[in-house]
Design a protein around this motif. Structure first.
Motif, PDB file in Angstrom:
ATOM      1  N   PRO A 155     -70.674 -28.883 -87.527  1.00  0.00           N
ATOM      2  CA  PRO A 155     -70.400 -28.960 -86.087  1.00  0.00           C
ATOM      3  C   PRO A 155     -70.431 -27.561 -85.467  1.00  0.00           C
ATOM      4  CG  PRO A 155     -68.393 -29.271 -87.371  1.00  0.00           C
ATOM      5  CD  PRO A 155     -69.519 -29.296 -88.342  1.00  0.00           C
ATOM      6  N   GLU A 156     -70.620 -27.519 -84.179  1.00  0.00           N
ATOM      7  CA  GLU A 156     -70.751 -26.220 -83.497  1.00  0.00           C
ATOM      8  C   GLU A 156     -69.562 -25.308 -83.767  1.00  0.00           C
ATOM      9  OE1 GLU A 156     -72.533 -25.890 -79.569  1.00  0.00           O
ATOM     10  OE2 GLU A 156     -72.685 -28.076 -79.547  1.00  0.00           O
ATOM     11  N   ILE A 157     -68.392 -25.885 -83.935  1.00  0.00           N
ATOM     12  CA  ILE A 157     -67.197 -25.086 -84.180  1.00  0.00           C
ATOM     13  C   ILE A 157     -67.285 -24.310 -85.483  1.00  0.00           C
ATOM     14  CG2 ILE A 157     -65.912 -26.880 -85.419  1.00  0.00           C
ATOM     15  CD1 ILE A 157     -63.419 -25.975 -83.908  1.00  0.00           C
ATOM     16  N   SER A 158     -68.189 -24.716 -86.390  1.00  0.00           N
ATOM     17  CA  SER A 158     -68.339 -24.025 -87.674  1.00  0.00           C
ATOM     18  C   SER A 158     -68.919 -22.628 -87.513  1.00  0.00           C
ATOM     19  CB  SER A 158     -69.239 -24.838 -88.618  1.00  0.00           C
ATOM     20  OG  SER A 158     -70.572 -24.865 -88.141  1.00  0.00           O
ATOM     21  N   ARG A 186     -73.966 -28.570 -97.088  1.00  0.00           N
ATOM     22  CA  ARG A 186     -72.538 -28.491 -96.756  1.00  0.00           C
ATOM     23  C   ARG A 186     -71.710 -28.280 -98.021  1.00  0.00           C
ATOM     24  NH1 ARG A 186     -69.655 -26.734 -92.987  1.00  0.00           N
ATOM     25  NH2 ARG A 186     -68.791 -25.622 -94.751  1.00  0.00           N
ATOM     26  N   LEU A 187     -72.068 -28.972 -99.103  1.00  0.00           N
ATOM     27  CA  LEU A 187     -71.350 -28.814-100.368  1.00  0.00           C
ATOM     28  C   LEU A 187     -71.488 -27.395-100.906  1.00  0.00           C
ATOM     29  CD1 LEU A 187     -72.278 -32.185-102.151  1.00  0.00           C
ATOM     30  CD2 LEU A 187     -70.143 -31.596-100.961  1.00  0.00           C
ATOM     31  N   VAL A 188     -72.674 -26.807-100.756  1.00  0.00           N
ATOM     32  CA  VAL A 188     -72.882 -25.429-101.214  1.00  0.00           C
ATOM     33  C   VAL A 188     -72.059 -24.462-100.376  1.00  0.00           C
ATOM     34  CG1 VAL A 188     -74.589 -23.619-101.627  1.00  0.00           C
ATOM     35  CG2 VAL A 188     -75.191 -26.000-102.055  1.00  0.00           C
ATOM     36  N   PHE A 189     -71.980 -24.707 -99.076  1.00  0.00           N
ATOM     37  CA  PHE A 189     -71.133 -23.875 -98.209  1.00  0.00           C
ATOM     38  C   PHE A 189     -69.680 -23.934 -98.685  1.00  0.00           C
ATOM     39  CE2 PHE A 189     -74.634 -23.251 -95.478  1.00  0.00           C
ATOM     40  CZ  PHE A 189     -74.286 -22.357 -94.478  1.00  0.00           C
ATOM     41  N   LYS A 227     -68.414 -16.012 -97.396  1.00  0.00           N
ATOM     42  CA  LYS A 227     -68.600 -16.675 -96.103  1.00  0.00           C
ATOM     43  C   LYS A 227     -70.086 -16.741 -95.770  1.00  0.00           C
ATOM     44  CE  LYS A 227     -67.357 -16.649 -91.206  1.00  0.00           C
ATOM     45  NZ  LYS A 227     -67.165 -18.116 -91.220  1.00  0.00           N
ATOM     46  N   MET A 228     -70.593 -17.962 -95.621  1.00  0.00           N
ATOM     47  CA  MET A 228     -71.993 -18.159 -95.246  1.00  0.00           C
ATOM     48  C   MET A 228     -72.105 -18.437 -93.746  1.00  0.00           C
ATOM     49  SD  MET A 228     -73.599 -20.526 -98.266  1.00  0.00           S
ATOM     50  CE  MET A 228     -73.794 -19.911 -99.947  1.00  0.00           C
ATOM     51  N   THR A 229     -73.203 -17.970 -93.161  1.00  0.00           N
ATOM     52  CA  THR A 229     -73.355 -18.101 -91.704  1.00  0.00           C
ATOM     53  C   THR A 229     -74.699 -18.671 -91.276  1.00  0.00           C
ATOM     54  OG1 THR A 229     -74.153 -15.813 -91.578  1.00  0.00           O
ATOM     55  CG2 THR A 229     -71.781 -16.175 -91.266  1.00  0.00           C
ATOM     56  N   LEU A 230     -75.582 -18.997 -92.228  1.00  0.00           N
ATOM     57  CA  LEU A 230     -76.943 -19.410 -91.874  1.00  0.00           C
ATOM     58  C   LEU A 230     -77.356 -20.656 -92.650  1.00  0.00           C
ATOM     59  CD1 LEU A 230     -79.672 -18.692 -90.407  1.00  0.00           C
ATOM     60  CD2 LEU A 230     -80.315 -17.519 -92.522  1.00  0.00           C
TER      61      LEU A 230
END
Length: 414
Positions: free
Chosen positions: A255-258, A207-210, A219-222
């Motif tokens: 969370p799913e909203i991400s 999460r911190l890296v994101f 923008k990361m997605t995976l």
């Protein structure tokens, strides 16, 4: 209740009420076992059960099978048909040999393959890889492999791979300067992880890296949470314990909203418990008291048994795993039989070919069978024919009800 072979298939379909263990016992007692060769029985129904369990328990995570764990053709074909094959550069040939449409990606570093066979997705954990990718595959979609704590794993992987959290911002900045697209983060807590909290810590670090990437306009997605999931019921932790920890950590950090896609790379989880081995005692030695070291051991004789499979075959994982081998005696001994301290050895001339020691079992004889469960992970895939001994034959079976289920899902695996 008899098994029957499927047409043009490597798989035997078991009729209702007939189990993989029944199939193994039929081979042991059948006429075809005159030479009493060691053999394996692989239950593909167990693999399917593991898949359904994973999907139910980790609903937000899409699992992809790590072929390196067990590359037997029926296993790979089954999971490929289910669209759950994971990516490994050394397995590019599977897509040709199996005539399957596999999605190939390179989930380990370093990468050094021709551009024309490169996948779009590859991992990196250092600057050198970034420079190499920018020069040879500028359109690649890169995944930053994060260093995870694998001190509680059976096999540690992060002594070789993974970037410490402290250098991740620098790597992201370098990637941006080189115009390399970083789409996500991966980590692996080690094979056979025994501490669920390790997943939570790694997901929090990811999460911190994101957030670092977001601050840099990337923008990361995976998110790839790797493997390490327990594959047997006698593991120190249960799969459900691991799943509960992962689900809580994902809800907190992703969370799913991400909108982040979550994948995993289970290997031993799928196949460890699906393979069982039957081996035969081919020689025996009794160590009488004068040969024993220490007077305290002289009260009872020690038994040494040699079987027709060993650490160069189905027990090859013994080279890198410190697991306790627990044989099952096929012919149940009577309770009155005395117990002896025994050791178990493979058939080769190598003194390292020791399977187990300090086994407290009744006396056995040449020709007796020993059964071993949970030998599906990192066993045959690393085996060899050292010393001229052929590898055990593998019999693949599938319960009738599993076959019916797969056909209802339009999975043509048998």
């Amino acid at each position: 209740m008899r098994p029957r072979n499927t047409r043009k298939s490597e798989i035997t379909i078991l009729e209702e009420g007939f189990t993989a263990r029944d199939f193994m016992e039929e081979i042991i007692t059948g006429d075809c076992q005159i030479d009493k060769d060691a053999f394996l029985v692989a239950d593909l129904g167990d693999v399917v059960k593991k898949l359904l369990r994973f999907l139910k328990t980790l609903p937000r995570v899409k699992p992809f099978y790590a072929i390196k764990c067990n590359n037997c053709r029926p296993i790979v074909k089954l999971l490929a048909e289910l669209d759950l094959i994971v990516p490994a550069r050394q397995k590019l040939h599977w897509s040709r040999n199996l005539e399957l449409n596999l999605t190939i990606s390179f989930m380990q570093t370093p990468v050094n393959v021709p551009y024309q066979v490169c996948s779009q997705m590859m991992t990196f954990d250092n600057e050198v890889e970034l420079f190499k990718i920018s020069q040879n595959h500028p359109n690649a979609k890169m995944i930053l492999r994060l260093l995870a704590d694998d001190t509680n794993a059976t096999i540690r992987l992060n002594v070789k791979f993974g970037a410490p959290l402290t250098i991740c911002r620098h790597l992201l900045e370098t990637a941006k300067k080189l115009n390399v697209d970083v789409i996500g983060v991966s980590f692996h807590v080690g094979s056979g992880c025994s501490d669920p909290k390790t997943y939570a810590q790694s997901i929090g670090d990811a999460r911190l890296v994101f957030e670092m990437a977001s601050e840099l306009g990337q923008k990361m997605t995976l998110l790839d949470i790797g493997g390490g999931f327990p594959g047997t019921d006698d593991s120190k932790i249960t799969f459900e314990e691991v799943a509960d920890t992962i689900n809580d950590a994902l809800d907190l950090s992703f969370p799913e909203i991400s909108g982040v896609n979550i994948i995993a790379e289970p290997g031993r989880y799928y196949v460890a418990s699906s393979f069982s081995l039957a081996a035969n005692i081919i020689a025996k030695k009794v160590l009488s008291p004068p040969e024993l070291c220490g007077e305290e051991n002289g009260r009872k004789k020690n038994m040494v048994y040699y079987i027709n499979d060993g650490i160069y075959g189905s027990f090859s994982c013994s080279f890198f795993e410190k697991t306790l081998v627990k044989p099952i005696i096929y012919k149940k001994p009577s309770p009155e039989q005395p117990i002896y301290n025994s050791s178990l050895w493979g058939p080769t001339c190598d003194g390292l070919d020791k399977i187990a020691e300090h086994l407290h079992i009744p006396e056995l004889n040449v020709g007796d069978w020993l059964l071993f469960n949970n030998v599906g992970a990192y066993s045959m895939v690393t085996a060899s024919e050292f010393n001229g001994f052929q590898l055990p034959k593998i019999h693949f079976v599938m319960p009738h009800q599993t076959c019916v289920f797969l056909l209802s899902e339009n999975v043509q695996c048998c």
